[in-house]
Scaffold this motif. Structure first.
Motif, PDB file in Angstrom:
ATOM      1  N   LEU A 151      64.177  44.439 -23.482  1.00  0.00           N
ATOM      2  CA  LEU A 151      63.892  43.913 -24.829  1.00  0.00           C
ATOM      3  C   LEU A 151      64.938  44.364 -25.844  1.00  0.00           C
ATOM      4  O   LEU A 151      65.334  43.590 -26.729  1.00  0.00           O
ATOM      5  N   ILE A 152      65.388  45.597 -25.740  1.00  0.00           N
ATOM      6  CA  ILE A 152      66.431  46.094 -26.648  1.00  0.00           C
ATOM      7  C   ILE A 152      67.711  45.290 -26.467  1.00  0.00           C
ATOM      8  O   ILE A 152      68.345  44.861 -27.442  1.00  0.00           O
ATOM      9  N   ALA A 155      57.594  49.934 -17.469  1.00  0.00           N
ATOM     10  CA  ALA A 155      57.535  50.000 -18.933  1.00  0.00           C
ATOM     11  C   ALA A 155      58.915  50.251 -19.540  1.00  0.00           C
ATOM     12  O   ALA A 155      59.330  49.559 -20.481  1.00  0.00           O
ATOM     13  N   MET A 156      59.636  51.221 -19.016  1.00  0.00           N
ATOM     14  CA  MET A 156      60.956  51.539 -19.568  1.00  0.00           C
ATOM     15  C   MET A 156      61.964  50.434 -19.273  1.00  0.00           C
ATOM     16  O   MET A 156      62.847  50.159 -20.080  1.00  0.00           O
ATOM     17  N   VAL A 213      67.339  54.862 -23.341  1.00  0.00           N
ATOM     18  CA  VAL A 213      66.106  54.494 -22.646  1.00  0.00           C
ATOM     19  C   VAL A 213      66.321  54.505 -21.134  1.00  0.00           C
ATOM     20  O   VAL A 213      65.480  54.990 -20.376  1.00  0.00           O
ATOM     21  N   THR A 233      61.197  47.285 -19.120  1.00  0.00           N
ATOM     22  CA  THR A 233      60.862  46.243 -20.098  1.00  0.00           C
ATOM     23  C   THR A 233      61.398  46.593 -21.476  1.00  0.00           C
ATOM     24  O   THR A 233      61.957  45.737 -22.171  1.00  0.00           O
ATOM     25  N   VAL A 234      61.263  47.842 -21.877  1.00  0.00           N
ATOM     26  CA  VAL A 234      61.775  48.267 -23.188  1.00  0.00           C
ATOM     27  C   VAL A 234      63.300  48.116 -23.248  1.00  0.00           C
ATOM     28  O   VAL A 234      63.850  47.594 -24.229  1.00  0.00           O
ATOM     29  N   ALA A 235      63.993  48.541 -22.200  1.00  0.00           N
ATOM     30  CA  ALA A 235      65.451  48.421 -22.180  1.00  0.00           C
ATOM     31  C   ALA A 235      65.877  46.958 -22.212  1.00  0.00           C
ATOM     32  O   ALA A 235      66.815  46.581 -22.927  1.00  0.00           O
ATOM     33  N   ALA A 258      69.867  51.242 -25.628  1.00  0.00           N
ATOM     34  CA  ALA A 258      69.334  51.012 -24.282  1.00  0.00           C
ATOM     35  C   ALA A 258      69.810  52.086 -23.308  1.00  0.00           C
ATOM     36  O   ALA A 258      69.091  52.429 -22.364  1.00  0.00           O
TER      37      ALA A 258
END
Length: 168
Positions: A34-35, A27-28, A138, A30-32, A135
């Motif tokens: 995407l950022i 999850a993290m 994150v 993916t978030v990083a 990022a």
């Protein structure tokens, strides 16, 4: 291990902890990602015109008027095939001042100008610098990769600082 406790409880707990850890990393991560993708996407809209100037109209703009979020002025061409224009628009920022002359590249088919040269390139990549800083938080907190987070954060800070110094 307590003798009265079956061995499967420990194994089930280890599996669930591993699954949660894998979920957190996925999850993290993916978030990083995407950022960072959003930072590149936000920068590329201007950066492509500044970095890939072959076939584009390049020249200078002397800013004569600033109102709202744009500054305008006459365009003096430098590149072959460019034509002079009485009025082009340059996005107003803290680095654009009335009465100053700036090297610009015109976006194809419009009268919108983007600053060129080293200052224009660095300024175009400012959204990526902000994304690198975000990022890094994150990556440090969610992925617990402190060295990678420091590298991302320092790259973002260097990019933003150099862009600030270049446009002055």
């Amino acid at each position: 291990m307590i003798p009265a406790m079956p061995a499967t409880v420990t194994t089930a707990r280890q599996v669930s902890v591993s699954a949660l850890r894998l979920g957190r990393v996925a999850a993290m991560g993916t978030v990083a990602a995407l950022i960072l993708f959003a930072g590149v996407w936000g920068s590329w809209g201007s950066a492509q015109h500044v970095m890939l100037t072959k076939g584009r109209e390049t020249g200078t703009v002397r800013v004569t008027r600033c109102a709202g979020g744009t500054c305008t002025g006459p365009f003096t061409p430098i590149s072959e095939g460019s034509r002079a224009r009485a009025r082009v628009e340059l996005t107003k920022s803290v680095a654009v001042r009335q009465g100053q002359t700036y090297d610009v590249v015109l976006k194809p088919g419009t009268s919108d100008a983007v600053r060129s040269g080293p200052a224009g390139i660095l300024y175009a990549w400012v959204p990526l610098g902000g994304a690198l800083l975000l990022a890094s938080v994150v990556v440090a907190g969610g992925l617990r990769l402190t060295r990678a987070a420091w590298v991302l954060g320092l790259l973002g800070a260097v990019l933003l600082t150099s862009a600030f110094l270049a446009v002055q």
